[in-house]
Every structure is written in C-alpha cells, then in structure tokens.
Enzyme design. Structure first.
Site, PDB file in Angstrom:
ATOM      1  N   PHE A  52      64.021  45.346  21.772  1.00 42.87           N
ATOM      2  CA  PHE A  52      65.415  44.904  21.702  1.00 42.87           C
ATOM      3  C   PHE A  52      65.586  43.383  21.732  1.00 42.87           C
ATOM      4  CE2 PHE A  52      65.904  49.257  23.409  1.00 42.87           C
ATOM      5  CZ  PHE A  52      66.753  49.787  22.436  1.00 42.87           C
ATOM      6  N   HIS A  97      71.316  56.348  21.832  1.00 35.13           N
ATOM      7  CA  HIS A  97      70.814  55.012  21.491  1.00 35.13           C
ATOM      8  C   HIS A  97      71.985  54.033  21.343  1.00 35.13           C
ATOM      9  CE1 HIS A  97      68.676  51.877  19.207  1.00 35.13           C
ATOM     10  NE2 HIS A  97      67.587  52.387  19.751  1.00 35.13           N
TER      11      HIS A  97
END
Length: 224
Positions: A77, A186
């Site tokens: 990320f 998600h």
C-alpha cells in the site's frame, strides 16, 4: 535481492535451501535482467528489513507491488515520497480520518508504520512494469506464507488486518489464540463502500494492543 540481516534471517533460512526458492531466485534474477521490474532490487525485502520479527505488532497483507515507476518500495500500500497516495491508500487514509481523526497527509510513504511494528507484507514481492500479477505463481506465495507462519508462532498479541478475499484466504494459517484477526472488504474504490469504510480496524487494533500491555500504533502519517 538485498540480504536479510535481522532476526528474519534465521527464521527463514530453511526456505532459502528449498528448491522452490532456488527456482524463484533464478526467475526473479532473469526478470530483473531482461525487463523493468519493481520494486528496485534492494527494496524487495523492505517489509522485513524495517519490521523485525520480534517487533511485529500488526500484519497488513497486500497482493503484489505497484507496477508503475517511482511507486513500489517493498511495503504494501505504500509509495515513495513525491507520489500521491493511490486510490486504495487514499481510502485507508479516509477511514483513519473518520475513525481516529488523523489528517490526510500529502504523501503515501508508510515507513512510519513499519518502524512501529506494522508488517506491510505483499503476498508477491515483485512485479514486471505495467503488468499486474505478472510474478504470481513463481514461488513468492510459498515464501510469504512462511513469513505469515512465523508471525502466527509469536507468543504475544498481534493483530492481522485482512482486507479482501485474497488476504482472508490466509485465515486457516492463523491459529494462535493470542492474536486478533480483523476482516473487511478491500479498501479499493471497487469495494471500500461494502464495509471497509466504518470497519474500525485501526481503533480495534490499538485497543487490543493497549489491553494486552503493548504500545499502540501512531497511525498518523506525517506530511513531508
């Protein structure tokens, strides 16, 4: 690939001797020799370099690295300074703002989390430029499963943030009753509104760590 030098080395040394890892090593070397791949070779194991096994408090599991230039640097990320937060990370920041009042930073560089014990692990650690999932199925999954198993074996409170079905597929490996498993959709724009927003994971993680005598995570990523 940079050498692992902290306590992950003895934990993973048996993996390096296995045939699948030899094949993986050859594959990755050839890919980096003949194609543009990410992250840079010295950054492939950054999640392990920045978060020793003895320090892991939280594990956040991603899939494979960002595949555009100047983004991936070995932490799921996270992107390098100078890059805007990609959409999934922008949604993570939105949830942090709504949960904990964190301001939205001007960058997506998550090293501050890693240095506090947040293991930002992708299940696949390399990728060919502009070809998402191009290094799946070559052995990284077996290697990162070994990492997850070692975290599961730690005799202390640890939190798993498992966002989306691929991350949640690892739940059968997580058998330690001292650990906390948090599940949500998600944070990508395709699924964040199905339950990632409002999941409360960051507060739940800190409440769990505090209740078990551990220092909570400072989730605020600072402006650069």
């Amino acid at each position: 690939m940079a050498i692992i030098e902290n306590d992950w080395l003895p934990a993973l040394s048996s993996e390096f001797k296995k045939q699948y890892y030899r094949d993986l090593f050859s594959f990755v070397n050839e890919e980096y020799r003949t194609n543009t791949c990410f992250p840079p070779p010295d950054d492939i194991f950054n999640a392990l370099h920045l978060t020793p096994l003895k320090d892991v408090k939280v594990l956040i599991l991603g899939q494979d690295p960002y595949h555009n230039f100047h983004q991936a640097h070995g932490l799921c990320f996270s992107v390098l300074p100078g890059e805007e937060a990609p959409p999934s990370l922008a949604n993570i920041y939105k949830e942090l703002h709504d949960e904990l009042g964190c301001y939205i930073p001007n960058n997506g560089y998550l090293v501050k989390w890693a240095e506090q014990g947040v293991l930002l692990l992708n299940t696949v650690l390399t990728v060919r430029a502009h070809q998402a999932f191009s290094h799946q199925g070559h052995g990284w999954e077996q290697f990162t499963d070994a990492i997850i198993r070692h975290v599961n074996e730690q005799d202390r409170p640890i939190v798993y943030m498992l966002w989306g079905k691929p991350a949640q597929s690892k739940i059968p490996m997580l058998t330690n009753p001292k650990h906390l498993i948090l599940k949500a959709p998600h944070p990508s724009p395709l699924s964040a509104y199905r339950g990632f927003f409002g999941c409360g994971h960051f507060k739940q993680a800190n409440d769990f760590l505090t209740a078990n005598g551990e220092t909570p995570i400072d989730w605020q990523i600072d402006n650069i």
